[in-house]
Design a protein around this motif. Sequence first.
Motif, PDB file in Angstrom:
ATOM      1  N   ASP A 143       0.832  -1.208   0.000  1.00 42.60           N
ATOM      2  CA  ASP A 143       0.000   0.000   0.000  1.00 42.60           C
ATOM      3  C   ASP A 143       0.866   1.257   0.000  1.00 42.60           C
ATOM      4  OD1 ASP A 143      -2.245  -1.612   0.055  1.00 42.60           O
ATOM      5  OD2 ASP A 143      -2.651  -1.285   2.196  1.00 42.60           O
ATOM      6  N   ASP A 144       1.905   1.267   0.820  1.00 41.32           N
ATOM      7  CA  ASP A 144       2.806   2.421   0.889  1.00 41.32           C
ATOM      8  C   ASP A 144       3.507   2.648  -0.450  1.00 41.32           C
ATOM      9  OD1 ASP A 144       2.123   2.779   3.542  1.00 41.32           O
ATOM     10  OD2 ASP A 144       3.974   1.887   4.337  1.00 41.32           O
ATOM     11  N   LEU A 145       3.951   1.566  -1.075  1.00 39.05           N
ATOM     12  CA  LEU A 145       4.629   1.688  -2.370  1.00 39.05           C
ATOM     13  C   LEU A 145       3.671   2.216  -3.443  1.00 39.05           C
ATOM     14  CD1 LEU A 145       6.711  -1.616  -2.344  1.00 39.05           C
ATOM     15  CD2 LEU A 145       7.618   0.713  -2.239  1.00 39.05           C
ATOM     16  N   GLN A 146       2.434   1.739  -3.416  1.00 39.56           N
ATOM     17  CA  GLN A 146       1.464   2.200  -4.409  1.00 39.56           C
ATOM     18  C   GLN A 146       1.112   3.676  -4.209  1.00 39.56           C
ATOM     19  OE1 GLN A 146      -1.473  -0.884  -3.920  1.00 39.56           O
ATOM     20  NE2 GLN A 146      -0.627  -2.088  -5.616  1.00 39.56           N
ATOM     21  N   LEU A 147       1.028   4.106  -2.964  1.00 40.84           N
ATOM     22  CA  LEU A 147       0.794   5.527  -2.708  1.00 40.84           C
ATOM     23  C   LEU A 147       1.979   6.372  -3.189  1.00 40.84           C
ATOM     24  CD1 LEU A 147      -0.850   5.461   0.842  1.00 40.84           C
ATOM     25  CD2 LEU A 147      -1.929   6.119  -1.320  1.00 40.84           C
ATOM     26  N   SER A 148       3.177   5.887  -2.964  1.00 46.82           N
ATOM     27  CA  SER A 148       4.369   6.590  -3.445  1.00 46.82           C
ATOM     28  C   SER A 148       4.375   6.647  -4.962  1.00 46.82           C
ATOM     29  CB  SER A 148       5.645   5.902  -2.953  1.00 46.82           C
ATOM     30  OG  SER A 148       5.760   6.008  -1.569  1.00 46.82           O
ATOM     31  N   ARG A 149       3.945   5.567  -5.572  1.00 45.43           N
ATOM     32  CA  ARG A 149       3.889   5.515  -7.044  1.00 45.43           C
ATOM     33  C   ARG A 149       2.922   6.567  -7.581  1.00 45.43           C
ATOM     34  NH1 ARG A 149       1.653   3.462 -11.553  1.00 45.43           N
ATOM     35  NH2 ARG A 149       3.056   2.447 -13.023  1.00 45.43           N
ATOM     36  N   ILE A 150       1.767   6.699  -6.954  1.00 44.80           N
ATOM     37  CA  ILE A 150       0.781   7.698  -7.368  1.00 44.80           C
ATOM     38  C   ILE A 150       1.371   9.109  -7.229  1.00 44.80           C
ATOM     39  CG2 ILE A 150      -1.426   8.760  -6.738  1.00 44.80           C
ATOM     40  CD1 ILE A 150      -2.376   5.884  -5.996  1.00 44.80           C
ATOM     41  N   ARG A 151       2.051   9.341  -6.124  1.00 40.58           N
ATOM     42  CA  ARG A 151       2.667  10.652  -5.898  1.00 40.58           C
ATOM     43  C   ARG A 151       3.718  10.952  -6.955  1.00 40.58           C
ATOM     44  NH1 ARG A 151       7.214  12.244  -3.772  1.00 40.58           N
ATOM     45  NH2 ARG A 151       7.720  10.211  -2.909  1.00 40.58           N
ATOM     46  N   ILE A 152       4.548   9.963  -7.284  1.00 42.17           N
ATOM     47  CA  ILE A 152       5.598  10.144  -8.296  1.00 42.17           C
ATOM     48  C   ILE A 152       4.962  10.418  -9.662  1.00 42.17           C
ATOM     49  CG2 ILE A 152       7.459   8.980  -9.561  1.00 42.17           C
ATOM     50  CD1 ILE A 152       8.335   9.825  -6.798  1.00 42.17           C
ATOM     51  N   LEU A 153       3.904   9.697 -10.006  1.00 46.85           N
ATOM     52  CA  LEU A 153       3.231   9.933 -11.288  1.00 46.85           C
ATOM     53  C   LEU A 153       2.711  11.368 -11.384  1.00 46.85           C
ATOM     54  CD1 LEU A 153       1.264   6.598 -11.838  1.00 46.85           C
ATOM     55  CD2 LEU A 153       3.100   7.520 -13.278  1.00 46.85           C
ATOM     56  N   ARG A 154       2.139  11.854 -10.303  1.00 48.48           N
ATOM     57  CA  ARG A 154       1.639  13.237 -10.285  1.00 48.48           C
ATOM     58  C   ARG A 154       2.788  14.238 -10.449  1.00 48.48           C
ATOM     59  NH1 ARG A 154      -2.713  12.498  -5.484  1.00 48.48           N
ATOM     60  NH2 ARG A 154      -4.302  11.479  -6.738  1.00 48.48           N
ATOM     61  N   ILE A 208       5.627  13.640 -11.967  1.00 49.94           N
ATOM     62  CA  ILE A 208       6.122  13.543 -13.344  1.00 49.94           C
ATOM     63  C   ILE A 208       5.269  14.418 -14.265  1.00 49.94           C
ATOM     64  CG2 ILE A 208       6.312  11.999 -15.344  1.00 49.94           C
ATOM     65  CD1 ILE A 208       7.303   9.818 -13.434  1.00 49.94           C
ATOM     66  N   GLU A 209       3.961  14.372 -14.059  1.00 48.49           N
ATOM     67  CA  GLU A 209       3.060  15.186 -14.891  1.00 48.49           C
ATOM     68  C   GLU A 209       3.393  16.670 -14.799  1.00 48.49           C
ATOM     69  OE1 GLU A 209      -0.934  14.320 -13.662  1.00 48.49           O
ATOM     70  OE2 GLU A 209      -0.879  12.288 -14.464  1.00 48.49           O
ATOM     71  N   GLY A 210       3.794  17.126 -13.631  1.00 47.50           N
ATOM     72  CA  GLY A 210       4.067  18.545 -13.443  1.00 47.50           C
ATOM     73  C   GLY A 210       5.524  18.947 -13.594  1.00 47.50           C
ATOM     74  N   ALA A 211       6.397  17.973 -13.794  1.00 46.62           N
ATOM     75  CA  ALA A 211       7.831  18.267 -13.859  1.00 46.62           C
ATOM     76  C   ALA A 211       8.178  18.984 -15.162  1.00 46.62           C
ATOM     77  CB  ALA A 211       8.638  16.988 -13.734  1.00 46.62           C
ATOM     78  N   ARG A 212       8.913  20.076 -15.056  1.00 50.44           N
ATOM     79  CA  ARG A 212       9.333  20.842 -16.230  1.00 50.44           C
ATOM     80  C   ARG A 212      10.816  20.606 -16.543  1.00 50.44           C
ATOM     81  NH1 ARG A 212       4.649  20.846 -17.098  1.00 50.44           N
ATOM     82  NH2 ARG A 212       3.210  22.428 -16.389  1.00 50.44           N
ATOM     83  N   ASN A 213      11.587  20.389 -15.514  1.00 47.56           N
ATOM     84  CA  ASN A 213      13.025  20.174 -15.691  1.00 47.56           C
ATOM     85  C   ASN A 213      13.276  18.736 -16.140  1.00 47.56           C
ATOM     86  OD1 ASN A 213      15.770  19.501 -15.127  1.00 47.56           O
ATOM     87  ND2 ASN A 213      15.907  21.276 -13.769  1.00 47.56           N
ATOM     88  N   PRO A 214      13.990  18.551 -17.271  1.00 49.18           N
ATOM     89  CA  PRO A 214      14.255  17.198 -17.772  1.00 49.18           C
ATOM     90  C   PRO A 214      15.023  16.314 -16.783  1.00 49.18           C
ATOM     91  CG  PRO A 214      14.846  18.837 -19.423  1.00 49.18           C
ATOM     92  CD  PRO A 214      14.485  19.577 -18.169  1.00 49.18           C
ATOM     93  N   ARG A 215      15.948  16.885 -16.046  1.00 47.34           N
ATOM     94  CA  ARG A 215      16.707  16.088 -15.056  1.00 47.34           C
ATOM     95  C   ARG A 215      15.790  15.625 -13.925  1.00 47.34           C
ATOM     96  NH1 ARG A 215      22.314  19.330 -14.105  1.00 47.34           N
ATOM     97  NH2 ARG A 215      22.861  19.547 -16.296  1.00 47.34           N
ATOM     98  N   HIS A 216      14.936  16.518 -13.500  1.00 45.41           N
ATOM     99  CA  HIS A 216      13.992  16.154 -12.437  1.00 45.41           C
ATOM    100  C   HIS A 216      13.043  15.064 -12.929  1.00 45.41           C
ATOM    101  CE1 HIS A 216      11.671  16.521  -8.810  1.00 45.41           C
ATOM    102  NE2 HIS A 216      10.575  16.889  -9.474  1.00 45.41           N
ATOM    103  N   ARG A 217      12.550  15.215 -14.159  1.00 45.04           N
ATOM    104  CA  ARG A 217      11.665  14.201 -14.756  1.00 45.04           C
ATOM    105  C   ARG A 217      12.388  12.860 -14.858  1.00 45.04           C
ATOM    106  NH1 ARG A 217       7.022  14.328 -18.027  1.00 45.04           N
ATOM    107  NH2 ARG A 217       7.073  16.591 -17.989  1.00 45.04           N
TER     108      ARG A 217
END
Length: 87
Positions: free
Chosen positions: A47-58, A60-69
């Motif tokens: 459950d914790d990993l899946q919540l982290s995955r959702i957070r990371i996906l969100r 990624i959607e908002g990331a503008r810097n290529p290195r950060h993405r």
Amino acid sequence: MWHTWTMAKGWESKSVESQIESSESEKPKLSLDQRAAELLRKQKELDDLQLSRIRILREIEGARNPRHRESLTAALQFLDEKIAKLQ
């Protein structure tokens, strides 16, 4: 005298046998409790990993810097691997 010793030895072995059976009948209960605890631990970790995955996906959607993405994509891959191992 030999007969008394044989009977006593027979009684002792039955007592030991009874103790062994009693302890063996308790083992599955402990083992079931341990398995249940392990399943709960794994489910919480999943459950914790899946919540982290959702957070990371969100993120990624908002990331503008290529290195950060790129960093977020690597984190997502890591989480996906851990999730796959747990399932």
